[in-house]
Design a protein around this motif. Structure first.
Motif, PDB file in Angstrom:
ATOM      1  N   ARG A 244       6.328  -2.741  -1.988  1.00 41.96           N
ATOM      2  CA  ARG A 244       6.930  -1.440  -2.291  1.00 41.96           C
ATOM      3  C   ARG A 244       7.023  -0.572  -1.042  1.00 41.96           C
ATOM      4  N   VAL A 245       5.968  -0.564  -0.241  1.00 44.07           N
ATOM      5  CA  VAL A 245       5.982   0.217   0.997  1.00 44.07           C
ATOM      6  C   VAL A 245       7.071  -0.287   1.933  1.00 44.07           C
ATOM      7  N   ALA A 246       7.192  -1.611   2.055  1.00 44.25           N
ATOM      8  CA  ALA A 246       8.216  -2.192   2.928  1.00 44.25           C
ATOM      9  C   ALA A 246       9.617  -1.837   2.445  1.00 44.25           C
ATOM     10  N   LEU A 247       9.866  -1.949   1.126  1.00 40.89           N
ATOM     11  CA  LEU A 247      11.189  -1.661   0.590  1.00 40.89           C
ATOM     12  C   LEU A 247      11.554  -0.189   0.746  1.00 40.89           C
ATOM     13  N   ASP A 248      10.565   0.696   0.785  1.00 46.99           N
ATOM     14  CA  ASP A 248      10.846   2.110   0.988  1.00 46.99           C
ATOM     15  C   ASP A 248      11.370   2.387   2.388  1.00 46.99           C
ATOM     16  N   GLN A 249      11.210   1.439   3.324  1.00 40.59           N
ATOM     17  CA  GLN A 249      11.706   1.628   4.685  1.00 40.59           C
ATOM     18  C   GLN A 249      13.128   1.082   4.869  1.00 40.59           C
TER      19      GLN A 249
ATOM     20  N   MET B 147      -4.634  11.272   4.462  1.00 38.79           N
ATOM     21  CA  MET B 147      -4.328  10.362   3.359  1.00 38.79           C
ATOM     22  C   MET B 147      -3.540   9.144   3.839  1.00 38.79           C
ATOM     23  N   ASP B 148      -4.172   7.980   3.776  1.00 44.49           N
ATOM     24  CA  ASP B 148      -3.460   6.726   4.046  1.00 44.49           C
ATOM     25  C   ASP B 148      -2.538   6.426   2.864  1.00 44.49           C
ATOM     26  N   LEU B 149      -1.361   5.879   3.138  1.00 47.97           N
ATOM     27  CA  LEU B 149      -0.404   5.606   2.063  1.00 47.97           C
ATOM     28  C   LEU B 149      -0.709   4.304   1.338  1.00 47.97           C
TER      29      LEU B 149
ATOM     30  N   GLY C 122      -5.478   0.297  -7.635  1.00 45.59           N
ATOM     31  CA  GLY C 122      -5.423   1.635  -8.223  1.00 45.59           C
ATOM     32  C   GLY C 122      -4.281   2.454  -7.673  1.00 45.59           C
ATOM     33  N   MET C 123      -4.533   3.758  -7.458  1.00 44.24           N
ATOM     34  CA  MET C 123      -3.496   4.674  -7.009  1.00 44.24           C
ATOM     35  C   MET C 123      -3.218   4.478  -5.517  1.00 44.24           C
ATOM     36  N   ASN C 124      -1.941   4.613  -5.143  1.00 48.04           N
ATOM     37  CA  ASN C 124      -1.609   4.597  -3.731  1.00 48.04           C
ATOM     38  C   ASN C 124      -1.735   6.019  -3.159  1.00 48.04           C
ATOM     39  N   GLY C 125      -1.471   6.162  -1.860  1.00 49.81           N
ATOM     40  CA  GLY C 125      -1.650   7.454  -1.216  1.00 49.81           C
ATOM     41  C   GLY C 125      -0.767   8.542  -1.760  1.00 49.81           C
ATOM     42  N   THR C 126       0.495   8.203  -2.065  1.00 51.85           N
ATOM     43  CA  THR C 126       1.422   9.204  -2.592  1.00 51.85           C
ATOM     44  C   THR C 126       0.979   9.685  -3.967  1.00 51.85           C
ATOM     45  N   GLU C 127       0.550   8.756  -4.807  1.00 52.10           N
ATOM     46  CA  GLU C 127       0.083   9.128  -6.149  1.00 52.10           C
ATOM     47  C   GLU C 127      -1.199   9.957  -6.075  1.00 52.10           C
TER      48      GLU C 127
ATOM     49  N   SER D 157       0.000   6.742   8.265  1.00 48.52           N
ATOM     50  CA  SER D 157       0.543   5.426   7.927  1.00 48.52           C
ATOM     51  C   SER D 157       1.062   4.747   9.178  1.00 48.52           C
ATOM     52  N   GLY D 158       1.109   3.413   9.128  1.00 51.11           N
ATOM     53  CA  GLY D 158       1.665   2.648  10.238  1.00 51.11           C
ATOM     54  C   GLY D 158       3.084   2.196   9.995  1.00 51.11           C
ATOM     55  N   SER D 159       3.732   2.686   8.939  1.00 50.31           N
ATOM     56  CA  SER D 159       5.076   2.197   8.617  1.00 50.31           C
ATOM     57  C   SER D 159       6.045   3.295   8.222  1.00 50.31           C
ATOM     58  N   VAL D 160       5.752   4.548   8.572  1.00 48.94           N
ATOM     59  CA  VAL D 160       6.646   5.647   8.215  1.00 48.94           C
ATOM     60  C   VAL D 160       7.624   5.893   9.350  1.00 48.94           C
TER      61      VAL D 160
END
Length: 552
Positions: free
Chosen positions: A33-38, A479-481, A486-491, A509-512
């Motif tokens: 999910r994190v990768a697809l958000d990029q 806050m790390d993403l 459980g919950m991710n950083g955004t949640e 984060s290392g991918s923003v």
């Protein structure tokens, strides 16, 4: 009748394996999910069949780009909306539904054009919809994955019954590139996490070695390498985007000296660097050019296992009115990397820049291929000449930029770490990378802050809630993403902001990417601290956020 011992003893192990498998799936799903958000294009996954004929197949998943294109809330995205809700009218709905059907009939792919209805304005956007039908091993249709991107032309939507085979091949290649882009984002994220603890520790340690200059000089070289590695991972993220990085006026002399010092450190080869006094600036991508020079220098060093001398030179060069190969007429900068090694056989010279070619037993053959691609992208040219047992010379020619100067485009070898900033306040660190979390705790404590830490979103909410109720909420939350399980950083941030709208949360984060940073700021974060960060960057950010005025 009682159960046999073997059956009874196997049950806990089976449950443990199942739980472990579910946890692995959960982690993998979140990283995806994190990768697809990029990914620059919108990505939506929809049902295989419409549960509500009026709405059409519903969206199961959408990435950040899809939500932005449609003007949806980044938190909720497009999940739950039907395809008929996303298009502008009945004709577009018919076109898109026909596209789903044709994707199934054509073995998986179809492309069409129709208007994406904005959820905020009344101005729909004409987009290209690349539909892929996803089947399981038994050819049962599971869902549809759709890539959405704004159309660059006003051509009518494709309605042919069956796209040509080369169209399907092109779509397949494009999808592969987009999948590789998503994979690159995830890899860059993981590499940045690995670099994080080392970068923080080393940047803090260097500021304690003023009385040991020899050791400080050695560690400074390592620190510079880490900072360049951070530049390179950022380049991976940028290269995965649709918009290429713009080339800029680059000081070749400074870049050459810095790169050679780093690439040649610790070797038994002496690299002699020379350049014209009035050397022109080159129009280039300095990070990619540094990688090319580093690759060429290291290849030369490997070709001289017993030591010796190498030359790295840069000269002004003028291409005549008739041009020179792919080089256009006009001023250029000519870079030469010359070794005195074993040389390259004549029959191998023409194969050097092919992906499948390598003479190294443990090589993968992509180094020089990547070098050539980078130089081609900059409008330049790379050539090679070699004589066995005499040496090899690579020449890189790049178009010159207007003007002259000595501004360094890369991190210089003597770049000092960002200074530490002392302060007061309470900081909550939420990060599942144990080493990074612990070293950040240590640095902030030394700089005067009270620090609380945890490794998951659920505990972070509980800690914040407890402190908030006692009237002593954290001044800053890091806050790390990507929190595992459980919950991710955004949640987690959303839960904290729901409790305390004035909470000051910094996204780490290392991918923003630069573009996606604005999305997180719109979600309530007050800042972004990309990983890997230095100790000074950490303390400077915390000090700035801790002393800022409370938001209204």
């Amino acid at each position: 009748m009682t159960s046999s011992p073997s059956t009874t003893s196997a049950t806990p192990a089976s449950l443990s394996e199942l739980e472990q498998g579910l946890e692995h799936l959960k982690v993998a799903n979140y990283y995806l999910r994190v990768a697809l958000d990029q990914v620059a294009d919108g990505v939506v996954i929809v049902e295989s069949e419409a549960s509500d004929p009026k709405c059409g197949p519903k969206v199961i998943f959408s990435n950040a780009a899809a939500a932005m294109l449609a003007g949806a809330d980044p938190e909720t995205g497009l999940r739950g909306l039907g395809l008929n809700d996303l298009v502008a009218g009945d004709d577009d709905a018919t076109t898109l539904l026909q596209g789903l059907r044709l994707a199934v009939e054509n073995g998986g792919c179809h492309e069409c054009e129709c208007h994406l209805q904005s959820l905020r304005t009344q101005a729909p956007v004409r987009c290209t919809w690349r539909v892929r039908a996803v089947f399981n091993s038994l050819r049962k249709l599971l869902n549809f994955t759709i890539l959405i991107s704004p159309s660059h032309s006003a051509a009518p939507a494709k309605t042919e019954a069956r796209p040509a085979a080369d169209d399907l091949d092109a779509q397949s290649v494009q999808l592969r590139k987009e999948n590789l882009a998503a994979l690159a984002q995830g890899i860059a994220h993981d590499v940045n996490n690995l670099l994080g603890p080392v970068t923080v520790r080393l940047s803090a340690l260097l500021q304690q070695l003023q009385d040991q200059p020899a050791l400080a000089q050695e560690l400074q070289l390592v620190f510079t390498g880490l900072k360049r590695a951070r530049q390179f991972t950022s380049q991976v993220v940028n290269a995965s985007k649709a918009t290429p990085r713009k080339h800029e006026a680059t000081d070749i002399a400074a870049l050459m000296h810095d790169t050679v010092e780093f690439a040649g450190a610790g070797s038994n080869v002496q690299v002699c660097v020379r350049n014209d006094d009035n050397l022109r600036l080159a129009l280039a991508d300095p990070v990619k050019l540094s990688q090319v020079l580093q690759n060429l220098v290291m290849n030369g060093i490997q070709a001289m296992p017993h030591g010796g001398y190498m030359d790295v030179e840069a000269h002004n060069y003028m291409v005549g009115a008739l041009g020179d190969g792919s080089l256009k007429p006009g001023p250029h900068v000519h870079i030469i990397v010359r070794d005195r090694g074993c040389g390259i056989a004549k029959e191998n010279l023409q194969r050097l820049f092919r992906e499948s070619f390598t003479t190294k037993a443990d090589g993968n053959g992509i180094g020089l291929t990547t070098c050539k691609r980078f130089i081609d992208e900059m409008g330049g040219e790379i050539r090679v000449t070699s004589t066995p047992n005499v040496g090899t010379e690579f020449s890189v020619t790049l178009p010159a930029a207007s003007g002259s100067g000595t501004t360094r485009q890369l991190i210089p070898a003597d770049a000092a770490p960002v200074p530490l900033k002392h302060g007061k306040g309470k900081v909550l660190i939420v990060d599942d990378e144990d080493d990074l979390r612990k070293v950040a705790h240590m640095i902030l404590t030394r700089c005067g802050y009270e620090v609380v830490q945890c490794d998951n979103g659920q505990d972070a909410v509980k800690i914040y809630q407890s402190l908030f109720r006692t009237g002593t909420p954290p001044d800053v939350v890091l806050m790390d993403l990507t929190l595992r399980g459980g919950m991710n950083g955004t949640e987690t941030a959303a839960e904290i902001l729901h409790l305390d709208p004035d909470a000051r949360i910094v996204c780490t984060s290392g991918s923003v990417t630069q573009e996606v940073q604005m999305v997180f700021l719109e979600r309530g974060f007050v800042g972004v601290l990309p990983k890997p960060y230095e100790a000074g960057e950490l303390t400077q950010t915390v000090h700035r956020i801790a002393t800022m005025m409370k938001r209204n």
